[in-house]
Design an enzyme around this catalytic site. Structure first.
Site, PDB file in Angstrom:
ATOM      1  N   PHE A 102      10.981 -42.293  22.061  1.00 54.21           N
ATOM      2  CA  PHE A 102      11.519 -41.687  23.282  1.00 54.21           C
ATOM      3  C   PHE A 102      12.427 -40.546  22.848  1.00 54.21           C
ATOM      4  O   PHE A 102      13.429 -40.771  22.156  1.00 54.21           O
ATOM      5  CB  PHE A 102      12.301 -42.773  24.024  1.00 54.21           C
ATOM      6  CG  PHE A 102      12.941 -42.367  25.320  1.00 54.21           C
ATOM      7  CD1 PHE A 102      12.204 -42.300  26.493  1.00 54.21           C
ATOM      8  CD2 PHE A 102      14.313 -42.108  25.384  1.00 54.21           C
ATOM      9  CE1 PHE A 102      12.808 -41.978  27.707  1.00 54.21           C
ATOM     10  CE2 PHE A 102      14.923 -41.792  26.586  1.00 54.21           C
ATOM     11  CZ  PHE A 102      14.166 -41.728  27.754  1.00 54.21           C
ATOM     12  N   CYS A 103      12.086 -39.323  23.227  1.00 56.42           N
ATOM     13  CA  CYS A 103      12.817 -38.162  22.717  1.00 56.42           C
ATOM     14  C   CYS A 103      13.601 -37.469  23.825  1.00 56.42           C
ATOM     15  O   CYS A 103      13.095 -36.541  24.475  1.00 56.42           O
ATOM     16  CB  CYS A 103      11.848 -37.174  22.078  1.00 56.42           C
ATOM     17  SG  CYS A 103      10.967 -37.844  20.669  1.00 56.42           S
ATOM     18  N   LEU A 104      14.831 -37.918  24.010  1.00 62.30           N
ATOM     19  CA  LEU A 104      15.711 -37.309  25.018  1.00 62.30           C
ATOM     20  C   LEU A 104      16.897 -36.623  24.330  1.00 62.30           C
ATOM     21  O   LEU A 104      17.199 -35.459  24.586  1.00 62.30           O
ATOM     22  CB  LEU A 104      16.200 -38.410  25.982  1.00 62.30           C
ATOM     23  CG  LEU A 104      17.180 -38.010  27.079  1.00 62.30           C
ATOM     24  CD1 LEU A 104      16.546 -37.006  28.042  1.00 62.30           C
ATOM     25  CD2 LEU A 104      17.649 -39.227  27.878  1.00 62.30           C
TER      26      LEU A 104
ATOM     27  N   GLY B 221      23.860 -35.740  24.779  1.00 55.42           N
ATOM     28  CA  GLY B 221      23.994 -37.166  24.509  1.00 55.42           C
ATOM     29  C   GLY B 221      23.992 -37.902  25.832  1.00 55.42           C
ATOM     30  O   GLY B 221      22.947 -38.103  26.448  1.00 55.42           O
TER      31      GLY B 221
ATOM     32  N   GLU C   4      19.564 -34.710  22.059  1.00 54.73           N
ATOM     33  CA  GLU C   4      19.558 -33.473  21.270  1.00 54.73           C
ATOM     34  C   GLU C   4      20.957 -33.255  20.707  1.00 54.73           C
ATOM     35  O   GLU C   4      21.901 -33.921  21.134  1.00 54.73           O
ATOM     36  CB  GLU C   4      19.181 -32.291  22.183  1.00 54.73           C
ATOM     37  CG  GLU C   4      17.804 -32.442  22.800  1.00 54.73           C
ATOM     38  CD  GLU C   4      17.421 -31.276  23.715  1.00 54.73           C
ATOM     39  OE1 GLU C   4      18.199 -30.310  23.831  1.00 54.73           O
ATOM     40  OE2 GLU C   4      16.333 -31.358  24.299  1.00 54.73           O
ATOM     41  N   PRO C   5      21.114 -32.287  19.815  1.00 51.66           N
ATOM     42  CA  PRO C   5      22.462 -32.082  19.265  1.00 51.66           C
ATOM     43  C   PRO C   5      23.518 -31.873  20.359  1.00 51.66           C
ATOM     44  O   PRO C   5      24.644 -32.324  20.223  1.00 51.66           O
ATOM     45  CB  PRO C   5      22.298 -30.820  18.400  1.00 51.66           C
ATOM     46  CG  PRO C   5      20.849 -30.842  17.992  1.00 51.66           C
ATOM     47  CD  PRO C   5      20.103 -31.454  19.140  1.00 51.66           C
TER      48      PRO C   5
ATOM     49  N   ILE D  67      16.320 -40.200  16.884  1.00 41.77           N
ATOM     50  CA  ILE D  67      15.131 -40.762  17.537  1.00 41.77           C
ATOM     51  C   ILE D  67      14.698 -42.038  16.810  1.00 41.77           C
ATOM     52  O   ILE D  67      14.242 -41.977  15.659  1.00 41.77           O
ATOM     53  CB  ILE D  67      13.978 -39.723  17.579  1.00 41.77           C
ATOM     54  CG1 ILE D  67      14.448 -38.443  18.278  1.00 41.77           C
ATOM     55  CG2 ILE D  67      12.741 -40.324  18.268  1.00 41.77           C
ATOM     56  CD1 ILE D  67      14.986 -38.636  19.692  1.00 41.77           C
TER      57      ILE D  67
ATOM     58  N   GLU E 199      21.342 -46.099  24.438  1.00 41.64           N
ATOM     59  CA  GLU E 199      20.700 -46.404  25.737  1.00 41.64           C
ATOM     60  C   GLU E 199      21.704 -46.414  26.884  1.00 41.64           C
ATOM     61  O   GLU E 199      21.688 -47.283  27.755  1.00 41.64           O
ATOM     62  CB  GLU E 199      19.939 -47.733  25.677  1.00 41.64           C
ATOM     63  CG  GLU E 199      18.458 -47.541  25.919  1.00 41.64           C
ATOM     64  CD  GLU E 199      17.702 -48.825  26.204  1.00 41.64           C
ATOM     65  OE1 GLU E 199      18.279 -49.803  26.711  1.00 41.64           O
ATOM     66  OE2 GLU E 199      16.499 -48.839  25.920  1.00 41.64           O
ATOM     67  N   GLY E 200      22.600 -45.397  26.872  1.00 41.09           N
ATOM     68  CA  GLY E 200      23.635 -45.296  27.888  1.00 41.09           C
ATOM     69  C   GLY E 200      24.928 -45.866  27.346  1.00 41.09           C
ATOM     70  O   GLY E 200      25.132 -47.085  27.372  1.00 41.09           O
TER      71      GLY E 200
HETATM   72  S1  MYA Z   1      17.791 -43.101  24.410  1.00 41.14           S
HETATM   73  C1  MYA Z   1      18.984 -42.089  25.148  1.00 41.14           C
HETATM   74  C2  MYA Z   1      19.773 -42.811  26.145  1.00 41.14           C
HETATM   75  N1  MYA Z   1      20.460 -41.869  26.956  1.00 41.14           N
HETATM   76  C3  MYA Z   1      21.004 -42.235  28.073  1.00 41.14           C
HETATM   77  O1  MYA Z   1      20.972 -43.389  28.468  1.00 41.14           O
HETATM   78  C4  MYA Z   1      21.621 -41.148  28.868  1.00 41.14           C
HETATM   79  C5  MYA Z   1      22.744 -41.648  29.713  1.00 41.14           C
HETATM   80  N2  MYA Z   1      22.991 -40.708  30.775  1.00 41.14           N
HETATM   81  C6  MYA Z   1      22.534 -40.923  32.037  1.00 41.14           C
HETATM   82  O2  MYA Z   1      21.935 -41.938  32.327  1.00 41.14           O
HETATM   83  C7  MYA Z   1      22.811 -39.855  33.069  1.00 41.14           C
HETATM   84  O3  MYA Z   1      23.008 -38.628  32.437  1.00 41.14           O
HETATM   85  C8  MYA Z   1      24.047 -40.213  33.924  1.00 41.14           C
HETATM   86  C9  MYA Z   1      24.212 -39.238  35.117  1.00 41.14           C
HETATM   87  C10 MYA Z   1      23.886 -41.567  34.580  1.00 41.14           C
HETATM   88  C11 MYA Z   1      25.267 -40.209  33.030  1.00 41.14           C
HETATM   89  N3  MYA Z   1      19.021 -44.368  38.150  1.00 41.14           N
HETATM   90  O4  MYA Z   1      24.431 -35.910  39.025  1.00 41.14           O
HETATM   91  P1  MYA Z   1      23.954 -37.225  38.495  1.00 41.14           P
HETATM   92  C12 MYA Z   1      20.351 -39.923  40.150  1.00 41.14           C
HETATM   93  C13 MYA Z   1      18.564 -43.772  39.251  1.00 41.14           C
HETATM   94  O5  MYA Z   1      24.917 -38.330  38.410  1.00 41.14           O
HETATM   95  P2  MYA Z   1      24.030 -36.734  35.763  1.00 41.14           P
HETATM   96  C14 MYA Z   1      18.588 -44.082  23.319  1.00 41.14           C
HETATM   97  O6  MYA Z   1      19.781 -44.212  23.312  1.00 41.14           O
HETATM   98  C15 MYA Z   1      21.572 -39.726  41.024  1.00 41.14           C
HETATM   99  O7  MYA Z   1      21.685 -40.695  42.015  1.00 41.14           O
HETATM  100  N4  MYA Z   1      19.022 -42.585  39.656  1.00 41.14           N
HETATM  101  O8  MYA Z   1      23.318 -37.086  37.088  1.00 41.14           O
HETATM  102  C16 MYA Z   1      17.675 -44.801  22.354  1.00 41.14           C
HETATM  103  C17 MYA Z   1      21.291 -38.361  41.596  1.00 41.14           C
HETATM  104  O9  MYA Z   1      20.311 -38.474  42.604  1.00 41.14           O
HETATM  105  P3  MYA Z   1      20.428 -37.609  43.944  1.00 41.14           P
HETATM  106  C18 MYA Z   1      19.974 -42.017  38.917  1.00 41.14           C
HETATM  107  O10 MYA Z   1      25.504 -36.544  35.937  1.00 41.14           O
HETATM  108  C19 MYA Z   1      18.133 -46.148  22.098  1.00 41.14           C
HETATM  109  C20 MYA Z   1      20.622 -37.626  40.420  1.00 41.14           C
HETATM  110  O11 MYA Z   1      20.082 -38.651  39.591  1.00 41.14           O
HETATM  111  C21 MYA Z   1      20.486 -42.594  37.741  1.00 41.14           C
HETATM  112  O12 MYA Z   1      23.266 -35.635  35.161  1.00 41.14           O
HETATM  113  C22 MYA Z   1      17.150 -46.958  21.379  1.00 41.14           C
HETATM  114  C23 MYA Z   1      21.614 -36.809  39.620  1.00 41.14           C
HETATM  115  O13 MYA Z   1      22.683 -37.673  39.342  1.00 41.14           O
HETATM  116  C24 MYA Z   1      19.969 -43.833  37.381  1.00 41.14           C
HETATM  117  N5  MYA Z   1      20.372 -44.492  36.290  1.00 41.14           N
HETATM  118  O14 MYA Z   1      23.735 -38.029  34.863  1.00 41.14           O
HETATM  119  C25 MYA Z   1      16.963 -48.165  22.195  1.00 41.14           C
HETATM  120  N6  MYA Z   1      21.429 -41.771  37.223  1.00 41.14           N
HETATM  121  O15 MYA Z   1      20.392 -36.177  43.498  1.00 41.14           O
HETATM  122  C26 MYA Z   1      16.390 -49.307  21.532  1.00 41.14           C
HETATM  123  C27 MYA Z   1      21.493 -40.724  38.033  1.00 41.14           C
HETATM  124  O16 MYA Z   1      19.257 -38.020  44.752  1.00 41.14           O
HETATM  125  C28 MYA Z   1      16.404 -50.439  22.489  1.00 41.14           C
HETATM  126  N7  MYA Z   1      20.625 -40.855  39.050  1.00 41.14           N
HETATM  127  O17 MYA Z   1      21.759 -37.975  44.537  1.00 41.14           O
HETATM  128  C29 MYA Z   1      16.723 -51.687  21.841  1.00 41.14           C
HETATM  129  C30 MYA Z   1      16.386 -52.824  22.717  1.00 41.14           C
HETATM  130  C31 MYA Z   1      16.665 -54.118  22.036  1.00 41.14           C
HETATM  131  C32 MYA Z   1      15.564 -55.070  21.921  1.00 41.14           C
HETATM  132  C33 MYA Z   1      14.599 -55.076  22.940  1.00 41.14           C
HETATM  133  C34 MYA Z   1      13.399 -55.788  22.559  1.00 41.14           C
HETATM  134  C35 MYA Z   1      12.310 -55.459  23.428  1.00 41.14           C
END
Ligand code: MYA
Length: 614
Positions: free
Chosen positions: A186-188, A194, A190-191, A222, A433-434
């Protein structure tokens, strides 16, 4: 970041205005439009919590409901998986060599672990989220690095294809990915991107003849980046707007390594999850066939949020597994280690630590299976619950592992005990993941936005609405939990009820007090989020325990104690967080700001060493 995180077109408008009941919108046209819309009702427990309402249908009765066939197929995967994790996969070696051998991954793939949620018609295991959560729990209890490979592959790597892919995309990619013949990433990030996911700078443009897109992207951190064959990539693309102007908007693509122009850096050297691979991935003038657009042009941010929300239960599952591992080791330790003439299990401080571990783990597990089960029964509005689950479980796992190390004394610090690896592995789960800090603000502001919209509607509902607001619309606890909990949990239910009522009142008062300024009040918003997290954990715990009590006879007595203990301690935290949020914090917040800004402006902590001043 906050100006958008405060998404809050709605918060901005709903809470704007010059006095408590007048929400005059000082916002931009888009926001005025949003403000004019009637507020949406939600079935989500957490969203309603912000309105002081106890809507319990998604929590009570405990929604976990696996039929016998699903239980059986789950067991058919769990048994060989447990054997594989104990006998084949070598977590210590993976950590030491900073790599999980591809041969091991291929063997793991044969068990169906890489295609858990993929329907059988695409060669997947056809599990539901509840089944997958149980599988991820087992993986998390053995090897969090392997869990990350697995999660990066299917929880986010190819999840977009599963959720919004076309039939052609599913047919083309899912069979290879579900069987581990190919891996995904999953490629989101960038430098410069975050937490602020919408700020990606990578670019994509359509070719003149419209047959393909050209992608240039520099992605960092990534997971699986060093060996993945298929990437979900997010880039800005110029999109024609209705008014004829062009605006860059995030767009999602499925990119194959084989398209050419895809390179990766060496594995990053990390603190933990060393067995997983993390690398830079560069995309240079990559030609992507137009069929590989994922979702619609300009809709990539929504696609990303959808994937992240949907995949987020994987972390709570792994965290529950890790907690169980730590608790098991702690019990072994405290029941065998003697100090001051007694087994250390006899000492009150040790008992308190272990009890907290058990109670938190119980709450985490209760939340996890509510989330997964609700997703399975088609609940759509779960993003706040998913964020809460991610934050709560990753923090509980961290403190549990830390306490487990503490109770092992010096041995806890030694590699051979195995807990230092778990602690190193766990650290990233509060970041990726947030990031938990961002997720807390997301929880707080999303809920406040929801409550604000409803308050606004109430205020514009004429004199009656205004009087309602002026008098305060919370008449006290609703009694909503009393009739749905086991009789032995009624005191906890009453306490939960009080917390919900206090929470709603506090949120309303904050909106009225700070109006649109609440967006900038992170001190208050984070405390409100903390209270929401504990309240949800209390509700989940009581629901699960009520279910157990129906069937489990004397075992349930122990669970009741655990559930009541969790609720008693959580309620204290809720009240304290809400007290802090509603206090007059201006002086404290301004002191915090002054101290931090002075240090930042100085370029270093300005306080002199005591030797230098005497
Ligand atoms: S991958 C990278 C992970 N990165 C992130 O998680 C990024 C975190 N940032 C964000 O989520 C957003 O930028 C935030 C807001 C939330 C901060 N659901 O103006 P806005 C809507 C639904 O607030 P922003 C990694 O780490 C919002 O209502 N809608 O947006 C790999 C609005 O809608 P509208 C949402 O300030 C790890 C619009 O979007 C959501 O830009 C490896 C704009 O909102 C939402 N959540 O950002 C993992 N958020 O315009 C491995 C916003 O209609 C896994 N909106 O009002 C390991 C697992 C372990 C084991 C598992 C085994 C299977």
């Amino acid at each position: 970041m906050l100006s958008r995180l405060a998404p809050s077109a709605a918060v901005r408008s709903a809470v704007s205005g010059s006095n408590a009941v007048r929400f005059a919108s000082a916002a931009a046209p888009k926001k005025e439009k949003a403000a004019a819309k009637a507020p949406q009702d939600s079935e989500s427990f957490c969203m309603n919590l912000f309105r002081g309402k106890a809507i319990v249908d998604q929590v009570f009765p405990y929604p976990l409901n696996l039929d016998d066939e699903r239980k059986e197929t789950l067991q058919m995967i769990l048994d060989p998986t447990t054997k594989f994790l104990s006998e084949v996969n070598d977590v210590v070696k993976n950590d030491e060599n900073a790599e999980t051998p591809m041969a091991t991954l291929k063997q793991f793939a044969e068990l169906g672990a890489f295609g858990a949620l993929v329907p059988p018609e695409y060669e997947g295991a056809g599990m539901n989220n509840t089944q997958m959560a149980r599988l991820a729990e087992i993986v998390g209890s053995h090897d969090l690095g392997l869990g990350v490979i697995m999660g990066a592959h299917q929880s986010i790597g190819y999840k977009g294809i599963l959720l919004v892919g076309t039939e052609e995309q599913k047919n083309k990619y899912l069979p290879d990915l579900a069987t581990g013949r190919k891996f995904a990433a999953f490629c989101l990030t960038e430098p410069t991107t975050g937490s602020d996911a919408n700020s990606v700078r990578s670019t994509a443009r359509k070719s003149e003849d419209g047959s393909h897109y050209i992608l240039n992207a520099n992605k960092i951190f990534i997971s699986n980046g060093g060996f993945a064959d298929v990437f979900t990539v997010f880039a800005q693309m110029p999109i024609k707007q209705a008014d004829g102007t062009t605006k860059n908007k995030v767009t999602a693509f499925i990119v194959e390594r084989g398209f050419g122009g895809v390179t990766n850096g060496p594995p990053e050297k990390k603190m933990g999850i060393k067995g997983s691979n993390t690398a830079v991935v560069d995309f240079e003038n990559v030609k992507i066939p137009k069929e590989n657009l994922l979702g619609a042009e300009g809709e990539g941010f929504k696609v990303a949020m959808n994937i992240l929300n949907n995949g987020r239960f994987g972390i709570p599952a792994a965290m529950v597994g890790a907690q169980k591992h730590c608790i098991k080791k702690t019990i072994e330790q405290v029941t065998t280690r003697e100090q001051f003439g007694s087994k250390i299990e006899e000492y009150g401080d040790v008992q308190e630590k272990l009890t907290n571990m058990i109670a938190k783990q119980y709450a985490c597990e209760s939340i996890l299976y509510i989330l997964a089960s609700n997703m399975d029964r088609g609940v759509q509005d779960y993003q706040v619950e998913a964020a809460i689950a991610k934050v709560f479980t990753s923090e509980c796992a961290w403190t549990t592992c830390d306490d487990a190390i503490q109770l092992h004394g010096g041995m806890g610090f030694m590699k051979e005990t195995g807990l230092e690896r778990v602690l190193r592995d766990l650290r990233i789960f509060r970041i990726f993941e947030g990031a938990n800090d961002i997720m807390r603000i997301f929880v707080g502001l999303t809920g406040i936005q929801h409550a604000g919209k409803h308050l606004q509607a109430q205020a514009s509902g004429g004199i009656g609405g205004m009087i309602g607001l002026a008098l305060g619309r919370f008449s006290g606890p609703s009694g909503a939990f009393d009739s749905v909990v086991d009789p032995a949990l009624k005191t906890s239910a009453a306490s939960l009820d009080n917390c919900v009522s206090l929470f709603g009142r506090t949120v309303q008062d904050l909106i009225v007090k700070h109006k649109k300024g609440i967006i900038h009040r992170q001190f208050e918003v984070t405390r409100v989020a903390e209270a929401a997290i504990d309240i949800y954990a209390m509700a989940a715990t009581l629901s699960r325990c009520t279910e157990t009590a129906k069937t489990a006879g004397t075992v349930a007595d122990y669970e009741r104690k655990v559930a009541n203990y969790f609720c008693e301690t959580a309620a204290v935290r809720v009240v304290n967080h809400l007290k802090e949020a509603s206090a007059s914090n201006d002086t404290l917040v301004s002191t915090i700001k002054d101290i931090a800004k002075t240090a930042c402006n100085n370029g270093a902590n300005p306080i002199a060493h005591p030797i230098d001043i005497v």
